[in-house]
Design a protein around this motif. Structure first.
Motif, PDB file in Angstrom:
ATOM      1  N   GLU A 183       7.607  12.611  11.918  1.00  0.00           N
ATOM      2  CA  GLU A 183       7.993  13.843  12.606  1.00  0.00           C
ATOM      3  C   GLU A 183       7.039  14.942  12.156  1.00  0.00           C
ATOM      4  N   VAL A 184       6.455  15.646  13.123  1.00  0.00           N
ATOM      5  CA  VAL A 184       5.515  16.725  12.806  1.00  0.00           C
ATOM      6  C   VAL A 184       6.324  17.996  12.588  1.00  0.00           C
ATOM      7  N   MET A 185       6.420  18.414  11.333  1.00  0.00           N
ATOM      8  CA  MET A 185       7.282  19.533  10.959  1.00  0.00           C
ATOM      9  C   MET A 185       6.664  20.894  11.246  1.00  0.00           C
ATOM     10  N   SER A 186       5.342  20.990  11.124  1.00  0.00           N
ATOM     11  CA  SER A 186       4.675  22.273  11.318  1.00  0.00           C
ATOM     12  C   SER A 186       3.218  22.036  11.662  1.00  0.00           C
ATOM     13  N   ASN A 187       2.541  23.091  12.037  1.00  0.00           N
ATOM     14  CA  ASN A 187       1.113  22.994  12.304  1.00  0.00           C
ATOM     15  C   ASN A 187       0.355  22.883  10.976  1.00  0.00           C
ATOM     16  N   GLY A 188      -0.743  22.181  11.003  1.00  0.00           N
ATOM     17  CA  GLY A 188      -1.551  22.028   9.796  1.00  0.00           C
ATOM     18  C   GLY A 188      -2.116  20.629   9.704  1.00  0.00           C
ATOM     19  N   LYS A 189      -2.691  20.326   8.551  1.00  0.00           N
ATOM     20  CA  LYS A 189      -3.304  19.023   8.339  1.00  0.00           C
ATOM     21  C   LYS A 189      -2.296  18.047   7.740  1.00  0.00           C
ATOM     22  N   GLY A 190      -2.285  16.830   8.279  1.00  0.00           N
ATOM     23  CA  GLY A 190      -1.370  15.814   7.773  1.00  0.00           C
ATOM     24  C   GLY A 190      -1.823  15.204   6.471  1.00  0.00           C
ATOM     25  N   ASP A 191      -3.150  15.214   6.219  1.00  0.00           N
ATOM     26  CA  ASP A 191      -3.716  14.668   4.979  1.00  0.00           C
ATOM     27  C   ASP A 191      -3.244  13.236   4.702  1.00  0.00           C
ATOM     28  N   LEU A 192      -3.100  12.443   5.735  1.00  0.00           N
ATOM     29  CA  LEU A 192      -2.600  11.079   5.577  1.00  0.00           C
ATOM     30  C   LEU A 192      -3.700  10.154   5.069  1.00  0.00           C
ATOM     31  N   ILE A 193      -3.419   9.467   3.955  1.00  0.00           N
ATOM     32  CA  ILE A 193      -4.360   8.493   3.401  1.00  0.00           C
ATOM     33  C   ILE A 193      -3.588   7.267   2.906  1.00  0.00           C
ATOM     34  N   ILE A 194      -4.324   6.177   2.709  1.00  0.00           N
ATOM     35  CA  ILE A 194      -3.772   4.984   2.071  1.00  0.00           C
ATOM     36  C   ILE A 194      -4.290   4.921   0.639  1.00  0.00           C
ATOM     37  N   SER A 195      -3.408   4.592  -0.298  1.00  0.00           N
ATOM     38  CA  SER A 195      -3.837   4.408  -1.684  1.00  0.00           C
ATOM     39  C   SER A 195      -3.138   3.193  -2.279  1.00  0.00           C
ATOM     40  N   ASN A 196      -3.642   2.746  -3.417  1.00  0.00           N
ATOM     41  CA  ASN A 196      -3.045   1.618  -4.153  1.00  0.00           C
ATOM     42  C   ASN A 196      -2.856   0.383  -3.273  1.00  0.00           C
ATOM     43  N   GLY A 197      -3.829   0.099  -2.430  1.00  0.00           N
ATOM     44  CA  GLY A 197      -3.725  -1.051  -1.548  1.00  0.00           C
ATOM     45  C   GLY A 197      -4.001  -2.368  -2.263  1.00  0.00           C
ATOM     46  N   LEU A 198      -3.232  -3.390  -1.919  1.00  0.00           N
ATOM     47  CA  LEU A 198      -3.411  -4.717  -2.503  1.00  0.00           C
ATOM     48  C   LEU A 198      -2.995  -5.759  -1.476  1.00  0.00           C
ATOM     49  N   PHE A 257       0.858  -1.182   0.000  1.00  0.00           N
ATOM     50  CA  PHE A 257       0.000   0.000   0.000  1.00  0.00           C
ATOM     51  C   PHE A 257       0.889   1.225   0.000  1.00  0.00           C
ATOM     52  N   ASP A 258       0.340   2.339  -0.480  1.00  0.00           N
ATOM     53  CA  ASP A 258       1.039   3.616  -0.464  1.00  0.00           C
ATOM     54  C   ASP A 258       0.484   4.484   0.651  1.00  0.00           C
ATOM     55  N   LEU A 259       1.348   5.212   1.307  1.00  0.00           N
ATOM     56  CA  LEU A 259       0.961   6.224   2.287  1.00  0.00           C
ATOM     57  C   LEU A 259       1.191   7.594   1.664  1.00  0.00           C
ATOM     58  N   VAL A 260       0.120   8.348   1.516  1.00  0.00           N
ATOM     59  CA  VAL A 260       0.208   9.684   0.931  1.00  0.00           C
ATOM     60  C   VAL A 260      -0.065  10.704   2.037  1.00  0.00           C
ATOM     61  N   PHE A 261       0.779  11.740   2.140  1.00  0.00           N
ATOM     62  CA  PHE A 261       0.676  12.686   3.247  1.00  0.00           C
ATOM     63  C   PHE A 261       1.128  14.074   2.796  1.00  0.00           C
ATOM     64  N   ASN A 262       0.920  15.047   3.647  1.00  0.00           N
ATOM     65  CA  ASN A 262       1.329  16.429   3.396  1.00  0.00           C
ATOM     66  C   ASN A 262       2.782  16.592   3.838  1.00  0.00           C
ATOM     67  N   PRO A 263       3.740  16.716   2.904  1.00  0.00           N
ATOM     68  CA  PRO A 263       5.152  16.796   3.282  1.00  0.00           C
ATOM     69  C   PRO A 263       5.537  18.082   4.003  1.00  0.00           C
TER      70      PRO A 263
END
Length: 201
Positions: free
Chosen positions: A127-142, A67-73
């Motif tokens: 590591e939480v770099m700054s304030n804001g939304k992490g937008d963490l989702i899973i994609s392309n799961g198999l 699976f892929d982990l997609v997040f706000n860098p």
């Protein structure tokens, strides 16, 4: 006499219908519980290292997956990916960065017995770099079973407040239909994991 015969015929027909319906329900096997994968993310606090868990429920004969982990860098930076476990079986994970906002996690259990039940596929340190939304989702799961067939799975995301989010729409639900392409994907996944293990030795 005719009336009694007619009543007996009706009674016999109704009993026959009821019996047929009961046999039909008895012949239908109980559906297995749906396999689900979900993200659990704690509250994000700038400067802290937080750990998200990828949980799995009601899986049967799990052998391999990715699976892929997609997040706000701008907010999150991956610092570690730890093995998961289902029951007493460890899930040995490998991971790599696809780009600045995507990491790919793969795993393949040794042997051909597979594992069933509920547990965790992986634990990811951010590591939480700054304030804001992490937008963490899973994609392309198999997920694949011991017969190299895709496991019908519902994949869920996490909300930015750290609580488990709503499950993805029905069109993201994986089908259980096995096919040549699926089997090739799982065979390829196994080969990738084996190569990664070989490089580590």
């Amino acid at each position: 006499m005719k009336k009694n015969s007619w009543m007996e015929l009706k009674r016999g027909t109704l009993l026959g219908i009821c019996f047929a319906v009961l046999m039909m329900f008895a012949a239908v096997p109980c559906q297995a519980q749906q396999t689900t994968v979900s993200l659990n993310m704690p509250e994000l606090v700038k400067g802290n290292t937080v750990y998200a868990t990828v949980s799995i429920d009601n899986v049967e004969n799990l052998d391999a997956g990715q699976f892929d982990l997609v997040f706000n860098p701008d907010v999150l930076k991956i610092v570690s990916v730890e093995n998961g476990s289902i029951g007493n079986t460890e899930i040995p994970v490998q991971w790599r960065s696809v780009d600045s906002k995507t990491a790919r996690v793969i795993f393949n259990l040794e042997g051909v017995t597979g594992v069933s039940g509920s547990g965790e596929l992986a634990k990811i340190g951010f590591e939480v770099m700054s304030n804001g939304k992490g937008d963490l989702i899973i994609s392309n799961g198999l997920l694949g079973n011991t017969e190299a067939k895709r496991i019908d799975t519902i994949w869920g995301d996490s909300n930015d407040d750290g609580k488990e989010g709503e499950e993805q729409e029905a069109d993201t639900k994986q089908t259980a239909t096995p096919g040549f392409e699926i089997e090739l994907s799982l065979i390829g996944l196994t080969a990738v994991v084996c190569l990664a293990r070989g490089k580590q030795r």
